[in-house]
Design an enzyme around this catalytic site. Structure first.
Site, PDB file in Angstrom:
ATOM      1  N   LYS A  10       9.951 -13.482  27.849  1.00 49.46           N
ATOM      2  CA  LYS A  10      10.322 -14.884  27.706  1.00 49.46           C
ATOM      3  C   LYS A  10       9.460 -15.500  26.621  1.00 49.46           C
ATOM      4  O   LYS A  10       8.254 -15.233  26.548  1.00 49.46           O
ATOM      5  CB  LYS A  10      10.092 -15.626  29.028  1.00 49.46           C
ATOM      6  CG  LYS A  10      10.381 -17.116  28.986  1.00 49.46           C
ATOM      7  CD  LYS A  10      10.024 -17.760  30.323  1.00 49.46           C
ATOM      8  CE  LYS A  10      10.383 -19.242  30.345  1.00 49.46           C
ATOM      9  NZ  LYS A  10       9.681 -20.007  29.294  1.00 49.46           N
ATOM     10  N   ASN A 191       5.039 -16.354  20.627  1.00 45.38           N
ATOM     11  CA  ASN A 191       4.463 -15.092  20.142  1.00 45.38           C
ATOM     12  C   ASN A 191       3.240 -14.666  20.932  1.00 45.38           C
ATOM     13  O   ASN A 191       2.388 -13.925  20.438  1.00 45.38           O
ATOM     14  CB  ASN A 191       4.115 -15.202  18.650  1.00 45.38           C
ATOM     15  CG  ASN A 191       5.315 -15.541  17.803  1.00 45.38           C
ATOM     16  OD1 ASN A 191       6.411 -15.001  18.018  1.00 45.38           O
ATOM     17  ND2 ASN A 191       5.154 -16.453  16.845  1.00 45.38           N
ATOM     18  N   ARG A 192       3.170 -15.119  22.173  1.00 38.86           N
ATOM     19  CA  ARG A 192       2.067 -14.757  23.082  1.00 38.86           C
ATOM     20  C   ARG A 192       0.713 -15.261  22.596  1.00 38.86           C
ATOM     21  O   ARG A 192      -0.325 -14.807  23.062  1.00 38.86           O
ATOM     22  CB  ARG A 192       2.006 -13.237  23.310  1.00 38.86           C
ATOM     23  CG  ARG A 192       3.247 -12.655  24.006  1.00 38.86           C
ATOM     24  CD  ARG A 192       3.440 -13.299  25.389  1.00 38.86           C
ATOM     25  NE  ARG A 192       4.480 -12.674  26.158  1.00 38.86           N
ATOM     26  CZ  ARG A 192       5.740 -13.111  26.234  1.00 38.86           C
ATOM     27  NH1 ARG A 192       6.111 -14.168  25.528  1.00 38.86           N
ATOM     28  NH2 ARG A 192       6.617 -12.506  26.989  1.00 38.86           N
ATOM     29  N   LEU A 193       0.707 -16.212  21.653  1.00 49.82           N
ATOM     30  CA  LEU A 193      -0.549 -16.814  21.201  1.00 49.82           C
ATOM     31  C   LEU A 193      -0.837 -18.036  22.090  1.00 49.82           C
ATOM     32  O   LEU A 193      -0.865 -19.178  21.635  1.00 49.82           O
ATOM     33  CB  LEU A 193      -0.454 -17.205  19.725  1.00 49.82           C
ATOM     34  CG  LEU A 193      -0.310 -16.033  18.751  1.00 49.82           C
ATOM     35  CD1 LEU A 193      -0.149 -16.537  17.329  1.00 49.82           C
ATOM     36  CD2 LEU A 193      -1.516 -15.104  18.857  1.00 49.82           C
ATOM     37  N   HIS A 194      -1.057 -17.748  23.361  1.00 51.24           N
ATOM     38  CA  HIS A 194      -1.200 -18.793  24.354  1.00 51.24           C
ATOM     39  C   HIS A 194      -2.489 -19.589  24.144  1.00 51.24           C
ATOM     40  O   HIS A 194      -3.477 -19.081  23.603  1.00 51.24           O
ATOM     41  CB  HIS A 194      -1.200 -18.187  25.760  1.00 51.24           C
ATOM     42  CG  HIS A 194      -0.069 -17.259  26.014  1.00 51.24           C
ATOM     43  ND1 HIS A 194       1.248 -17.614  25.828  1.00 51.24           N
ATOM     44  CD2 HIS A 194      -0.058 -15.956  26.431  1.00 51.24           C
ATOM     45  CE1 HIS A 194       2.033 -16.592  26.138  1.00 51.24           C
ATOM     46  NE2 HIS A 194       1.256 -15.569  26.496  1.00 51.24           N
TER      47      HIS A 194
END
Length: 213
Positions: A10, A191-194
């Site tokens: 997601k 992009n999972r750069l949380h």
């Protein structure tokens, strides 16, 4: 069909979180996010995973319901003689995890654990529905039982015993407070750069920093 778990993903796109966004006090910041979870109509936004451990490092985790929070810490209620209660008495440290998927947010809390006062436990117990009070009195939490009917018969016997009377809080049931030492606020990003903003208790105050995702 076989589940392709590797294909489940997601993208997180709702919001970001910067150091300038957050309150200097992590409990007030938690209150902001908790109010947002309430406003969003999430199912049981006070559901929290509590992780405990034995002294030799055997972890266990389960979901409970948060029943209060303030500058002193985060409170939940349980049977003191169940597995988590025994582990807390042996090793009084715990981690809490709130996950609000619809808001793409998590909050992680680590700290020491102690029992709340008898008065706090009495007040909360008295606020519970009568059936919940009877259930707490009947259950020897985490112990093996021969079948559900054994538990149901205990409740029937207690209903008869306390008919027309108040159900007292058993000495083995009450609250715990997790006093936070570290609190992390996680906001999902593309992009999972949380975003991961943490607070660490230092010198009587809170240090704020950012963790890499």
């Amino acid at each position: 069909m076989p589940r392709r778990l590797s294909d489940l993903r997601k993208e997180y796109t709702r919001a970001g979180l910067t150091e300038s966004d957050v309150d200097p006090d992590p409990v007030r910041q938690f209150g902001r996010w908790f109010d947002a979870a309430l406003a969003a109509g999430l199912h049981e936004p006070n559901a929290v995973t509590v992780a405990t451990s034995t002294l030799d490092g055997r972890p266990s985790a389960r979901v409970v319901l948060l029943k209060g929070f303030d500058e002193r810490g985060f409170v939940f209620y349980t049977n003191y003689e169940g597995r988590k209660g025994r582990e807390i008495e042996e090793n009084p440290r715990a981690a809490l995890l709130f996950y609000w998927g619809e808001l793409e947010r998590q909050v992680r809390i680590e700290g020491s654990v102690s029992r709340v006062s008898e008065e706090e436990s009495d007040a909360y117990y008295a606020s519970r529905p009568r059936g919940s009070r009877l259930g707490a009195l009947a259950s020897e939490q985490s112990r093996v039982i021969g079948g559900r009917e054994v538990l149901e018969k205990r409740v029937e016997a207690l209903e008869a015993e306390y008919e027309g009377r108040d159900v007292p809080r058993p000495a083995f049931w009450g609250g715990y407070r997790v006093e936070p030492e570290v609190i992390e606020f996680w906001q999902g990003r593309e992009n999972r750069l949380h975003d991961r903003i943490f607070y660490r208790r230092e010198d009587g105050g809170w240090k704020i920093g950012r963790l890499q995702p």
